[in-house]
Design a protein around this motif. Sequence first.
Motif, short mmCIF file in Angstrom:
data_model
loop_
_atom_site.label_atom_id
_atom_site.label_comp_id
_atom_site.label_asym_id
_atom_site.label_seq_id
_atom_site.Cartn_x
_atom_site.Cartn_y
_atom_site.Cartn_z
N ILE A 57 0.82 -1.17 0.09
CA ILE A 57 0.05 0.07 -0.02
C ILE A 57 0.88 1.27 0.07
O ILE A 57 1.72 1.24 0.80
CB ILE A 57 -0.98 0.18 1.23
N ASP A 59 0.84 5.34 -0.23
CA ASP A 59 0.13 6.46 0.03
C ASP A 59 -1.39 6.21 0.17
O ASP A 59 -2.41 6.84 -0.65
CB ASP A 59 0.31 7.70 -1.10
N GLY A 60 -1.65 5.20 0.79
CA GLY A 60 -3.19 4.63 1.01
C GLY A 60 -3.90 4.21 -0.28
O GLY A 60 -4.96 3.75 -0.24
N LYS A 61 -3.08 3.68 -1.23
CA LYS A 61 -3.67 3.01 -2.33
C LYS A 61 -2.90 1.77 -2.66
O LYS A 61 -1.64 1.68 -2.43
CB LYS A 61 -3.49 3.91 -3.77
N TYR A 79 -7.04 -4.73 -0.27
CA TYR A 79 -7.61 -3.42 -0.21
C TYR A 79 -9.10 -3.29 -0.58
O TYR A 79 -9.29 -4.03 -1.52
CB TYR A 79 -6.75 -2.53 -1.28
N SER A 114 -12.28 3.70 2.25
CA SER A 114 -11.19 2.73 1.78
C SER A 114 -10.41 2.17 2.97
O SER A 114 -10.05 3.01 3.78
CB SER A 114 -10.15 3.98 1.05
N THR A 115 -9.85 1.01 2.73
CA THR A 115 -9.40 0.36 3.99
C THR A 115 -8.35 -0.88 3.32
O THR A 115 -8.69 -1.34 2.21
CB THR A 115 -10.25 -0.05 5.23
N TRP A 116 -7.68 -1.41 4.30
CA TRP A 116 -7.00 -2.37 3.79
C TRP A 116 -6.48 -3.41 5.02
O TRP A 116 -6.55 -2.75 6.15
CB TRP A 116 -5.73 -2.27 2.99
#
Length: 153
Positions: A57, A59-61, A79, A114-116
């Motif tokens: 992951i 920068d959150g992506k 994700y 958004s999460t993972w």
Amino acid sequence: MMYQRIIALCMTGIISSLLTTTTAAVEAVRTEAVEDYVEEQQPTSGSVTTKTFTTAIVDGKPADDLRAFENTVDTIYFYTVLEGLKGQAVTHRWKYAGHVIANAEISVTDDPFSTWSSNKIESNWTGFWTVEVLDKDSEVVGFGTFQYDHPRF
């Protein structure tokens, strides 16, 4: 001799007809089973609009979007983007060979959200994996699968 040819042609037609009917019946049953399974997996509340397996992951992506990993990768991330689940605690349930390996509980604070989660995987745990997304009632609202295997040469 002519009767034998006629009988042979009739038998060939009957066998061909049976095979075609059997194939169509099997395909119809298979299609119905898939539709039933998909219907059972429909969420009662909320949904997973994005699901991605990745090696990192950033920068959150997700850094990449993969469905197969070599067993030299020791950590895999799942994700997700969730909708309609704000205020709930959802769970990413990691399953291998029919067994729950890990549960990651996540508090959903926004909509969409958004999460993972991630799982460290032993190199000998090869095969197919499933990660289910469970809502507050432990109902499956989405899932993804990936393969974890030895490198291909």
